[in-house]
Design a protein around this motif. Structure first.
Motif, PDB file in Angstrom:
ATOM      1  N   SER B  62       0.828  -1.202   0.000  1.00  0.00           N
ATOM      2  CA  SER B  62       0.000   0.000   0.000  1.00  0.00           C
ATOM      3  C   SER B  62       0.862   1.252   0.000  1.00  0.00           C
ATOM      4  O   SER B  62       1.985   1.260   0.499  1.00  0.00           O
ATOM      5  CB  SER B  62      -0.989  -0.004   1.164  1.00  0.00           C
ATOM      6  OG  SER B  62      -0.336  -0.327   2.347  1.00  0.00           O
ATOM      7  N   GLY B  63       0.308   2.304  -0.573  1.00  0.00           N
ATOM      8  CA  GLY B  63       1.076   3.532  -0.786  1.00  0.00           C
ATOM      9  C   GLY B  63       0.920   4.506   0.359  1.00  0.00           C
ATOM     10  O   GLY B  63       1.258   4.208   1.479  1.00  0.00           O
ATOM     11  N   GLY B  64       0.397   5.654   0.092  1.00  0.00           N
ATOM     12  CA  GLY B  64       0.264   6.646   1.149  1.00  0.00           C
ATOM     13  C   GLY B  64       1.156   7.817   0.843  1.00  0.00           C
ATOM     14  O   GLY B  64       1.968   7.775  -0.061  1.00  0.00           O
ATOM     15  N   SER B  65       0.995   8.849   1.596  1.00  0.00           N
ATOM     16  CA  SER B  65       1.719  10.072   1.307  1.00  0.00           C
ATOM     17  C   SER B  65       3.210   9.880   1.583  1.00  0.00           C
ATOM     18  O   SER B  65       3.598   9.374   2.626  1.00  0.00           O
ATOM     19  CB  SER B  65       1.134  11.191   2.145  1.00  0.00           C
ATOM     20  OG  SER B  65       2.148  11.854   2.819  1.00  0.00           O
ATOM     21  N   PRO B  66       4.068  10.265   0.640  1.00  0.00           N
ATOM     22  CA  PRO B  66       5.487   9.965   0.753  1.00  0.00           C
ATOM     23  C   PRO B  66       6.164  10.612   1.946  1.00  0.00           C
ATOM     24  O   PRO B  66       6.980  10.014   2.603  1.00  0.00           O
ATOM     25  CB  PRO B  66       6.069  10.481  -0.557  1.00  0.00           C
ATOM     26  CG  PRO B  66       5.051  11.394  -1.130  1.00  0.00           C
ATOM     27  CD  PRO B  66       3.737  10.966  -0.584  1.00  0.00           C
ATOM     28  N   ARG B  67       5.843  11.845   2.221  1.00  0.00           N
ATOM     29  CA  ARG B  67       6.605  12.524   3.248  1.00  0.00           C
ATOM     30  C   ARG B  67       6.073  12.235   4.647  1.00  0.00           C
ATOM     31  O   ARG B  67       6.833  12.059   5.584  1.00  0.00           O
ATOM     32  CB  ARG B  67       6.548  14.023   2.977  1.00  0.00           C
ATOM     33  CG  ARG B  67       7.220  14.786   4.050  1.00  0.00           C
ATOM     34  CD  ARG B  67       8.155  15.832   3.553  1.00  0.00           C
ATOM     35  NE  ARG B  67       8.435  16.741   4.640  1.00  0.00           N
ATOM     36  CZ  ARG B  67       8.289  18.026   4.563  1.00  0.00           C
ATOM     37  NH1 ARG B  67       7.890  18.561   3.438  1.00  0.00           N
ATOM     38  NH2 ARG B  67       8.549  18.770   5.596  1.00  0.00           N
ATOM     39  N   PHE B  68       4.775  12.186   4.787  1.00  0.00           N
ATOM     40  CA  PHE B  68       4.218  12.045   6.126  1.00  0.00           C
ATOM     41  C   PHE B  68       3.955  10.595   6.500  1.00  0.00           C
ATOM     42  O   PHE B  68       3.913  10.250   7.639  1.00  0.00           O
ATOM     43  CB  PHE B  68       2.922  12.842   6.231  1.00  0.00           C
ATOM     44  CG  PHE B  68       3.156  14.298   6.036  1.00  0.00           C
ATOM     45  CD1 PHE B  68       3.036  14.864   4.783  1.00  0.00           C
ATOM     46  CD2 PHE B  68       3.559  15.087   7.083  1.00  0.00           C
ATOM     47  CE1 PHE B  68       3.271  16.210   4.587  1.00  0.00           C
ATOM     48  CE2 PHE B  68       3.797  16.442   6.904  1.00  0.00           C
ATOM     49  CZ  PHE B  68       3.663  16.999   5.648  1.00  0.00           C
ATOM     50  N   MET B  69       3.793   9.749   5.497  1.00  0.00           N
ATOM     51  CA  MET B  69       3.526   8.348   5.736  1.00  0.00           C
ATOM     52  C   MET B  69       2.418   8.179   6.772  1.00  0.00           C
ATOM     53  O   MET B  69       2.496   7.332   7.639  1.00  0.00           O
ATOM     54  CB  MET B  69       4.778   7.629   6.229  1.00  0.00           C
ATOM     55  CG  MET B  69       5.844   7.499   5.171  1.00  0.00           C
ATOM     56  SD  MET B  69       5.365   6.458   3.802  1.00  0.00           S
ATOM     57  CE  MET B  69       5.497   4.860   4.563  1.00  0.00           C
ATOM     58  N   SER B  70       1.422   9.013   6.682  1.00  0.00           N
ATOM     59  CA  SER B  70       0.393   8.951   7.696  1.00  0.00           C
ATOM     60  C   SER B  70      -0.733   8.052   7.243  1.00  0.00           C
ATOM     61  O   SER B  70      -1.798   8.026   7.802  1.00  0.00           O
ATOM     62  CB  SER B  70      -0.169  10.337   7.940  1.00  0.00           C
ATOM     63  OG  SER B  70      -0.617  10.853   6.706  1.00  0.00           O
ATOM     64  N   HIS B  71      -0.465   7.326   6.167  1.00  0.00           N
ATOM     65  CA  HIS B  71      -1.486   6.483   5.574  1.00  0.00           C
ATOM     66  C   HIS B  71      -2.025   5.446   6.539  1.00  0.00           C
ATOM     67  O   HIS B  71      -3.199   5.131   6.538  1.00  0.00           O
ATOM     68  CB  HIS B  71      -0.895   5.798   4.348  1.00  0.00           C
ATOM     69  CG  HIS B  71      -1.917   5.050   3.565  1.00  0.00           C
ATOM     70  ND1 HIS B  71      -2.908   5.683   2.885  1.00  0.00           N
ATOM     71  CD2 HIS B  71      -2.119   3.739   3.411  1.00  0.00           C
ATOM     72  CE1 HIS B  71      -3.664   4.774   2.309  1.00  0.00           C
ATOM     73  NE2 HIS B  71      -3.227   3.603   2.609  1.00  0.00           N
ATOM     74  N   GLU B  72      -1.141   4.899   7.338  1.00  0.00           N
ATOM     75  CA  GLU B  72      -1.588   3.882   8.301  1.00  0.00           C
ATOM     76  C   GLU B  72      -1.927   4.540   9.618  1.00  0.00           C
ATOM     77  O   GLU B  72      -1.116   5.214  10.181  1.00  0.00           O
ATOM     78  CB  GLU B  72      -0.481   2.848   8.498  1.00  0.00           C
ATOM     79  CG  GLU B  72      -0.698   1.631   7.660  1.00  0.00           C
ATOM     80  CD  GLU B  72      -2.028   0.954   7.902  1.00  0.00           C
ATOM     81  OE1 GLU B  72      -2.467   0.906   9.048  1.00  0.00           O
ATOM     82  OE2 GLU B  72      -2.645   0.510   6.942  1.00  0.00           O
TER      83      GLU B  72
END
Ligand code: SF4
Ligand code: ZN
Ligand code: ZN
Lengths: 311, 72
Positions: B62-72
Protein backbone atom coordinates in the motif's frame (compact mmCIF):
# COMPACT_ATOMS: atom_id res chain seq x y z
CA UNK A 1 6.35 -27.36 0.70
CA UNK A 2 6.17 -28.32 4.38
CA UNK A 3 6.42 -26.34 7.60
CA UNK A 4 10.05 -25.96 8.69
CA UNK A 5 9.05 -26.59 12.30
CA UNK A 6 6.28 -29.20 12.43
CA UNK A 7 6.46 -30.69 8.88
CA UNK A 8 2.73 -30.42 8.05
CA UNK A 9 1.76 -28.55 4.87
CA UNK A 10 3.02 -24.96 4.80
CA UNK A 11 0.76 -22.04 3.85
CA UNK A 12 3.50 -19.44 3.42
CA UNK A 13 7.17 -19.45 2.60
CA UNK A 14 9.57 -16.83 3.94
CA UNK A 15 12.65 -16.81 1.72
CA UNK A 16 14.41 -14.18 3.85
CA UNK A 17 14.34 -16.56 6.80
CA UNK A 18 14.88 -19.67 4.74
CA UNK A 19 11.67 -21.05 6.19
CA UNK A 20 8.09 -22.04 5.43
CA UNK A 21 5.34 -22.20 8.02
CA UNK A 22 1.91 -23.70 8.68
CA UNK A 23 -0.70 -21.34 10.15
CA UNK A 24 0.10 -22.19 13.77
CA UNK A 25 3.86 -21.81 13.43
CA UNK A 26 3.45 -18.64 11.33
CA UNK A 27 1.39 -17.00 14.11
CA UNK A 28 4.10 -17.93 16.60
CA UNK A 29 6.71 -16.39 14.27
CA UNK A 30 4.70 -13.15 13.91
CA UNK A 31 4.15 -12.76 17.66
CA UNK A 32 7.80 -13.51 18.23
CA UNK A 33 8.95 -10.79 15.82
CA UNK A 34 6.63 -8.24 17.46
CA UNK A 35 7.80 -9.25 20.88
CA UNK A 36 11.45 -8.80 19.81
CA UNK A 37 10.63 -5.36 18.38
CA UNK A 38 8.89 -4.26 21.60
CA UNK A 39 11.79 -5.41 23.77
CA UNK A 40 14.71 -4.25 21.64
CA UNK A 41 13.26 -0.75 21.23
CA UNK A 42 11.81 -0.58 24.78
CA UNK A 43 8.39 0.31 23.36
CA UNK A 44 6.08 -0.45 26.27
CA UNK A 45 5.58 -2.68 29.30
CA UNK A 46 2.93 -5.28 30.03
CA UNK A 47 0.59 -2.95 31.93
CA UNK A 48 1.04 0.17 29.77
CA UNK A 49 -2.11 1.43 28.04
CA UNK A 50 -1.64 1.52 24.27
CA UNK A 51 -3.59 3.49 21.65
CA UNK A 52 -3.41 1.90 18.18
CA UNK A 53 -4.13 4.03 15.09
CA UNK A 54 -6.36 1.91 12.86
CA UNK A 55 -7.26 2.67 9.25
CA UNK A 56 -9.13 -0.49 8.28
CA UNK A 57 -6.09 -1.68 6.32
CA UNK A 58 -4.25 -4.94 7.00
CA UNK A 59 -1.31 -3.55 8.98
CA UNK A 60 -3.16 -1.58 11.61
CA UNK A 61 -5.88 -4.20 12.17
CA UNK A 62 -3.24 -6.92 12.36
CA UNK A 63 -1.35 -4.81 14.92
CA UNK A 64 -4.44 -4.41 17.10
CA UNK A 65 -5.14 -8.15 16.82
CA UNK A 66 -1.55 -9.14 17.66
CA UNK A 67 -1.29 -6.83 20.69
CA UNK A 68 -4.59 -8.08 22.11
CA UNK A 69 -3.62 -11.72 21.57
CA UNK A 70 -0.32 -11.04 23.31
CA UNK A 71 -2.56 -9.74 26.15
CA UNK A 72 -1.50 -6.10 25.99
CA UNK A 73 -4.01 -3.40 26.95
CA UNK A 74 -4.65 -1.93 23.49
CA UNK A 75 -7.50 0.37 22.46
CA UNK A 76 -7.75 1.97 19.02
CA UNK A 77 -8.56 5.22 17.24
CA UNK A 78 -10.11 5.42 13.80
CA UNK A 79 -10.25 8.75 11.97
CA UNK A 80 -13.08 8.92 9.42
CA UNK A 81 -11.71 11.17 6.67
CA UNK A 82 -14.96 11.44 4.74
CA UNK A 83 -13.52 10.20 1.45
CA UNK A 84 -16.73 8.78 -0.04
CA UNK A 85 -16.99 5.02 -0.48
CA UNK A 86 -13.43 4.39 0.71
CA UNK A 87 -14.14 5.85 4.14
CA UNK A 88 -17.49 4.09 4.39
CA UNK A 89 -15.99 0.68 3.70
CA UNK A 90 -12.91 1.13 5.89
CA UNK A 91 -15.03 2.49 8.75
CA UNK A 92 -17.35 -0.52 8.53
CA UNK A 93 -14.40 -2.96 8.58
CA UNK A 94 -12.92 -1.30 11.66
CA UNK A 95 -16.25 -1.34 13.50
CA UNK A 96 -16.77 -4.99 12.60
CA UNK A 97 -13.33 -5.94 13.92
CA UNK A 98 -13.87 -3.88 17.07
CA UNK A 99 -17.21 -5.57 17.78
CA UNK A 100 -16.30 -9.15 16.95
CA UNK A 101 -12.66 -9.37 18.07
CA UNK A 102 -11.60 -6.40 20.21
CA UNK A 103 -14.67 -5.77 22.39
CA UNK A 104 -14.85 -9.39 23.66
CA UNK A 105 -11.23 -8.92 24.78
CA UNK A 106 -12.15 -5.74 26.67
CA UNK A 107 -10.79 -3.21 24.16
CA UNK A 108 -12.41 0.08 23.13
CA UNK A 109 -12.62 1.81 19.73
CA UNK A 110 -12.52 5.64 19.58
CA UNK A 111 -13.76 7.29 16.40
CA UNK A 112 -13.08 10.81 15.18
CA UNK A 113 -15.14 11.99 12.21
CA UNK A 114 -13.54 14.83 10.27
CA UNK A 115 -16.82 15.96 8.73
CA UNK A 116 -18.42 16.38 12.14
CA UNK A 117 -15.81 18.78 13.39
CA UNK A 118 -14.68 20.51 10.20
CA UNK A 119 -18.00 20.52 8.36
CA UNK A 120 -16.45 18.87 5.31
CA UNK A 121 -14.53 15.77 4.28
CA UNK A 122 -10.76 15.87 3.89
CA UNK A 123 -10.79 16.56 0.13
CA UNK A 124 -13.06 19.59 0.37
CA UNK A 125 -11.15 20.80 3.41
CA UNK A 126 -7.83 20.57 1.57
CA UNK A 127 -9.25 22.53 -1.35
CA UNK A 128 -10.61 25.18 0.98
CA UNK A 129 -7.23 25.80 2.58
CA UNK A 130 -5.21 25.24 -0.64
CA UNK A 131 -3.09 22.39 0.64
CA UNK A 132 -2.47 18.90 -0.75
CA UNK A 133 -4.98 16.34 0.56
CA UNK A 134 -2.32 14.03 2.03
CA UNK A 135 -0.60 16.72 4.05
CA UNK A 136 -3.97 17.97 5.36
CA UNK A 137 -4.75 14.38 6.22
CA UNK A 138 -1.40 13.94 7.96
CA UNK A 139 -1.90 17.00 10.12
CA UNK A 140 -5.41 15.94 11.14
CA UNK A 141 -4.46 12.35 11.93
CA UNK A 142 -1.40 13.31 13.95
CA UNK A 143 -3.36 15.93 15.87
CA UNK A 144 -6.33 13.68 16.67
CA UNK A 145 -4.13 10.73 17.55
CA UNK A 146 -2.18 12.82 20.01
CA UNK A 147 -5.32 14.50 21.43
CA UNK A 148 -7.03 11.18 22.16
CA UNK A 149 -3.82 9.76 23.64
CA UNK A 150 -3.43 12.69 26.02
CA UNK A 151 -7.13 13.05 26.89
CA UNK A 152 -7.52 9.39 27.73
CA UNK A 153 -4.08 9.14 29.32
CA UNK A 154 -2.62 6.44 27.11
CA UNK A 155 1.04 5.69 27.81
CA UNK A 156 1.97 5.19 24.19
CA UNK A 157 0.60 5.46 20.64
CA UNK A 158 1.25 2.62 18.19
CA UNK A 159 1.06 2.68 14.39
CA UNK A 160 1.05 -0.19 11.89
CA UNK A 161 4.17 0.83 9.94
CA UNK A 162 5.84 -2.30 8.61
CA UNK A 163 9.31 -3.19 7.31
CA UNK A 164 8.40 -2.13 3.76
CA UNK A 165 7.15 1.28 4.95
CA UNK A 166 10.29 1.94 6.94
CA UNK A 167 12.72 0.62 4.31
CA UNK A 168 10.99 2.68 1.59
CA UNK A 169 11.10 5.80 3.70
CA UNK A 170 14.75 5.23 4.55
CA UNK A 171 15.57 4.74 0.87
CA UNK A 172 13.80 8.00 0.00
CA UNK A 173 15.66 9.91 2.70
CA UNK A 174 19.02 8.41 1.82
CA UNK A 175 18.59 9.05 -1.91
CA UNK A 176 18.22 12.73 -1.12
CA UNK A 177 20.50 12.69 1.94
CA UNK A 178 17.79 14.16 4.11
CA UNK A 179 19.77 13.57 7.26
CA UNK A 180 17.44 15.61 9.43
CA UNK A 181 14.73 13.00 8.79
CA UNK A 182 16.97 10.04 9.53
CA UNK A 183 16.94 10.82 13.24
CA UNK A 184 13.17 10.63 13.30
CA UNK A 185 13.11 7.19 11.75
CA UNK A 186 13.50 5.26 14.94
CA UNK A 187 10.64 2.79 15.58
CA UNK A 188 10.35 4.22 19.09
CA UNK A 189 10.10 7.98 19.60
CA UNK A 190 9.97 9.11 23.24
CA UNK A 191 7.30 11.46 24.57
CA UNK A 192 8.38 15.06 24.22
CA UNK A 193 8.09 17.92 26.69
CA UNK A 194 5.84 19.88 24.35
CA UNK A 195 2.98 17.44 24.84
CA UNK A 196 3.52 14.72 22.29
CA UNK A 197 2.83 11.21 23.54
CA UNK A 198 5.36 8.42 22.95
CA UNK A 199 5.11 6.84 19.48
CA UNK A 200 6.07 3.29 18.50
CA UNK A 201 5.99 0.99 15.44
CA UNK A 202 5.86 -2.60 16.73
CA UNK A 203 5.57 -4.12 13.23
CA UNK A 204 8.88 -2.85 11.86
CA UNK A 205 10.37 -6.35 11.73
CA UNK A 206 7.52 -7.77 9.58
CA UNK A 207 7.12 -7.30 5.84
CA UNK A 208 3.97 -6.11 4.18
CA UNK A 209 3.46 -9.54 2.64
CA UNK A 210 3.77 -11.23 6.03
CA UNK A 211 1.16 -8.89 7.51
CA UNK A 212 -1.26 -9.50 4.65
CA UNK A 213 -0.73 -13.23 5.17
CA UNK A 214 -1.36 -12.87 8.90
CA UNK A 215 -4.64 -11.07 8.18
CA UNK A 216 -5.82 -13.62 5.63
CA UNK A 217 -4.89 -16.59 7.84
CA UNK A 218 -6.56 -15.14 10.91
CA UNK A 219 -9.67 -14.05 8.99
CA UNK A 220 -9.17 -10.37 9.67
CA UNK A 221 -11.48 -8.67 7.19
CA UNK A 222 -9.53 -5.60 6.01
CA UNK A 223 -9.98 -3.13 3.17
CA UNK A 224 -7.87 -4.23 0.21
CA UNK A 225 -8.49 -1.12 -1.90
CA UNK A 226 -6.19 1.83 -1.46
CA UNK A 227 -7.23 5.27 -0.34
CA UNK A 228 -8.01 6.94 -3.70
CA UNK A 229 -5.62 9.78 -2.83
CA UNK A 230 -2.66 7.38 -2.55
CA UNK A 231 -2.22 6.89 -6.31
CA UNK A 232 1.14 7.78 -7.75
CA UNK A 233 2.89 8.25 -4.43
CA UNK A 234 6.64 7.96 -4.70
CA UNK A 235 6.61 5.52 -1.80
CA UNK A 236 5.04 2.94 -4.09
CA UNK A 237 7.96 3.23 -6.50
CA UNK A 238 10.51 2.78 -3.72
CA UNK A 239 8.61 -0.24 -2.42
CA UNK A 240 8.49 -1.76 -5.88
CA UNK A 241 12.23 -1.33 -6.37
CA UNK A 242 12.95 -2.81 -2.94
CA UNK A 243 10.67 -5.78 -3.64
CA UNK A 244 12.51 -6.52 -6.88
CA UNK A 245 15.76 -6.56 -4.94
CA UNK A 246 14.14 -8.67 -2.22
CA UNK A 247 12.93 -11.25 -4.72
CA UNK A 248 16.42 -11.58 -6.24
CA UNK A 249 18.18 -11.44 -2.91
CA UNK A 250 15.94 -12.30 0.07
CA UNK A 251 16.70 -10.37 3.25
CA UNK A 252 17.66 -7.12 1.51
CA UNK A 253 14.93 -4.99 3.10
CA UNK A 254 15.68 -6.22 6.58
CA UNK A 255 19.44 -5.82 6.16
CA UNK A 256 18.90 -2.28 4.88
CA UNK A 257 16.57 -1.04 7.62
CA UNK A 258 17.73 -3.06 10.61
CA UNK A 259 21.36 -2.37 9.67
CA UNK A 260 20.54 1.33 9.79
CA UNK A 261 19.02 0.94 13.27
CA UNK A 262 22.09 -0.95 14.49
CA UNK A 263 24.39 1.77 13.20
CA UNK A 264 22.32 4.46 14.89
CA UNK A 265 22.41 2.65 18.22
CA UNK A 266 26.19 2.28 18.24
CA UNK A 267 28.10 5.16 19.85
CA UNK A 268 30.13 7.34 17.47
CA UNK A 269 32.55 5.19 15.51
CA UNK A 270 36.25 5.75 16.31
CA UNK A 271 37.60 8.75 14.43
CA UNK A 272 40.27 6.68 12.64
CA UNK A 273 39.18 6.25 9.05
CA UNK A 274 39.75 3.20 6.88
CA UNK A 275 42.62 5.01 5.17
CA UNK A 276 44.29 5.82 8.49
CA UNK A 277 44.00 2.21 9.63
CA UNK A 278 45.59 1.03 6.39
CA UNK A 279 48.44 3.51 6.79
CA UNK A 280 49.24 2.17 10.23
CA UNK A 281 49.50 -1.41 9.03
CA UNK A 282 51.41 -0.95 5.78
CA UNK A 283 55.09 -1.71 5.25
CA UNK A 284 57.24 -2.57 2.20
CA UNK A 285 56.94 -6.03 0.62
CA UNK A 286 60.05 -8.09 1.34
CA UNK A 287 60.39 -8.94 -2.37
CA UNK A 288 59.39 -5.85 -4.36
CA UNK A 289 59.17 -3.01 -1.77
CA UNK A 290 55.65 -1.97 -2.73
CA UNK A 291 53.36 -1.39 0.29
CA UNK A 292 51.56 -4.41 1.77
CA UNK A 293 50.06 -5.53 5.08
CA UNK A 294 51.65 -8.98 4.79
CA UNK A 295 55.30 -9.99 4.57
CA UNK A 296 55.13 -10.64 0.82
CA UNK A 297 52.54 -8.65 -1.18
CA UNK A 298 49.70 -10.43 -2.94
CA UNK A 299 51.14 -9.62 -6.38
CA UNK A 300 54.47 -11.23 -5.56
CA UNK A 301 52.71 -14.24 -4.01
CA UNK A 302 50.63 -14.65 -7.16
CA UNK A 303 53.67 -14.45 -9.41
CA UNK A 304 55.58 -16.92 -7.23
CA UNK A 305 52.70 -19.38 -7.49
CA UNK A 306 52.44 -18.91 -11.26
CA UNK A 307 56.14 -19.71 -11.64
CA UNK A 308 56.01 -22.92 -9.58
CA UNK A 309 53.01 -24.10 -11.64
CA UNK A 310 54.57 -23.33 -15.01
CA UNK A 311 57.70 -25.38 -14.32
CA UNK B 1 -8.86 -21.60 -13.85
CA UNK B 2 -10.40 -18.26 -12.84
CA UNK B 3 -7.78 -15.83 -11.60
CA UNK B 4 -8.93 -12.70 -9.84
CA UNK B 5 -6.56 -9.70 -10.00
CA UNK B 6 -6.64 -6.19 -8.51
CA UNK B 7 -5.58 -2.69 -9.57
CA UNK B 8 -7.65 -2.67 -11.71
CA UNK B 9 -10.04 -5.38 -10.50
CA UNK B 10 -10.53 -8.05 -13.18
CA UNK B 11 -10.86 -11.80 -13.65
CA UNK B 12 -8.89 -13.71 -16.25
CA UNK B 13 -8.96 -17.34 -17.43
CA UNK B 14 -5.69 -19.31 -17.30
CA UNK B 15 -5.20 -22.90 -18.43
CA UNK B 16 -4.19 -25.37 -15.71
CA UNK B 17 -2.59 -27.34 -14.26
CA UNK B 18 0.08 -24.86 -13.39
CA UNK B 19 2.46 -24.21 -10.49
CA UNK B 20 1.69 -20.99 -8.59
CA UNK B 21 5.28 -19.89 -9.22
CA UNK B 22 4.80 -20.22 -12.99
CA UNK B 23 1.54 -18.30 -12.84
CA UNK B 24 3.47 -15.40 -11.31
CA UNK B 25 6.03 -15.58 -14.10
CA UNK B 26 3.38 -15.72 -16.79
CA UNK B 27 1.65 -12.64 -15.37
CA UNK B 28 4.98 -10.91 -14.77
CA UNK B 29 4.29 -10.31 -11.06
CA UNK B 30 6.78 -9.97 -8.21
CA UNK B 31 6.24 -12.68 -5.57
CA UNK B 32 7.22 -10.40 -2.69
CA UNK B 33 4.36 -8.03 -3.53
CA UNK B 34 1.52 -10.57 -3.69
CA UNK B 35 -0.27 -13.44 -1.96
CA UNK B 36 -1.94 -16.37 -3.71
CA UNK B 37 -5.29 -17.36 -2.26
CA UNK B 38 -7.13 -20.50 -3.41
CA UNK B 39 -10.78 -20.44 -2.31
CA UNK B 40 -10.08 -18.79 1.02
CA UNK B 41 -6.79 -20.49 1.83
CA UNK B 42 -3.26 -19.22 1.35
CA UNK B 43 -1.00 -21.39 -0.78
CA UNK B 44 2.77 -21.44 -1.28
CA UNK B 45 4.57 -20.90 -4.57
CA UNK B 46 5.23 -24.57 -5.29
CA UNK B 47 1.53 -25.45 -5.09
CA UNK B 48 -0.06 -26.94 -8.24
CA UNK B 49 -3.18 -25.07 -9.36
CA UNK B 50 -5.93 -26.81 -11.37
CA UNK B 51 -8.65 -25.72 -13.80
CA UNK B 52 -11.47 -26.02 -11.23
CA UNK B 53 -9.64 -23.74 -8.72
CA UNK B 54 -10.77 -20.24 -7.81
CA UNK B 55 -7.58 -18.21 -7.47
CA UNK B 56 -7.05 -14.71 -6.16
CA UNK B 57 -3.74 -12.92 -6.55
CA UNK B 58 -3.86 -10.24 -3.92
CA UNK B 59 -1.48 -7.28 -3.95
CA UNK B 60 -0.07 -6.53 -0.51
CA UNK B 61 1.66 -3.21 -1.08
CA UNK B 62 0.00 0.00 0.00
CA UNK B 63 1.08 3.53 -0.79
CA UNK B 64 0.26 6.65 1.15
CA UNK B 65 1.72 10.07 1.31
CA UNK B 66 5.49 9.96 0.75
CA UNK B 67 6.60 12.52 3.25
CA UNK B 68 4.22 12.04 6.13
CA UNK B 69 3.53 8.35 5.74
CA UNK B 70 0.39 8.95 7.70
CA UNK B 71 -1.49 6.48 5.57
CA UNK B 72 -1.59 3.88 8.30
S1 SF4 C 1 -3.39 8.50 0.89
FE1 SF4 C 1 -3.31 10.59 1.66
S2 SF4 C 1 -5.46 11.12 2.05
FE2 SF4 C 1 -5.37 8.90 1.85
S3 SF4 C 1 -5.14 8.16 3.94
FE3 SF4 C 1 -3.07 8.32 3.08
S4 SF4 C 1 -2.39 10.38 3.69
FE4 SF4 C 1 -4.62 10.32 3.97
ZN1 ZN D 1 4.15 -25.76 11.66
ZN1 ZN E 1 55.72 -7.50 -3.59
Amino acid sequence: MNCTKCKIRAVIDLPRHNAAFCKGCFNVYVHDQVSRAIKSEKMFKKDDRILVAVSGGKDSLALWDILLKMSYKADALYVDLGIGGYSEVSHAKVVQFAETVAAPMGAVLHVHTVEQEAGAGIKELAMLIHRPTCSTCGTIKRYQFNRVALEHKYDVMATGHNLDDEAARLLGNVLRWQEEYLDKQSPSLPASLDGFAKKVKPLFRLSERELAAYSVLNRIDYIVEECPMAKGARTLLYKEVLNRLETESPGTKQAFYCGFLDKQRKPEASPTTMAEKDQAMLHPCSVCQQPTTADVCSYCKMMARAKTHSV
Amino acid sequence: MQVQLSHPARTIEIKGPKKAKDLFKELNLVVEAHLIIRGDELVTEDEMLYDQDQIEIRPVISGGSPRFMSHE
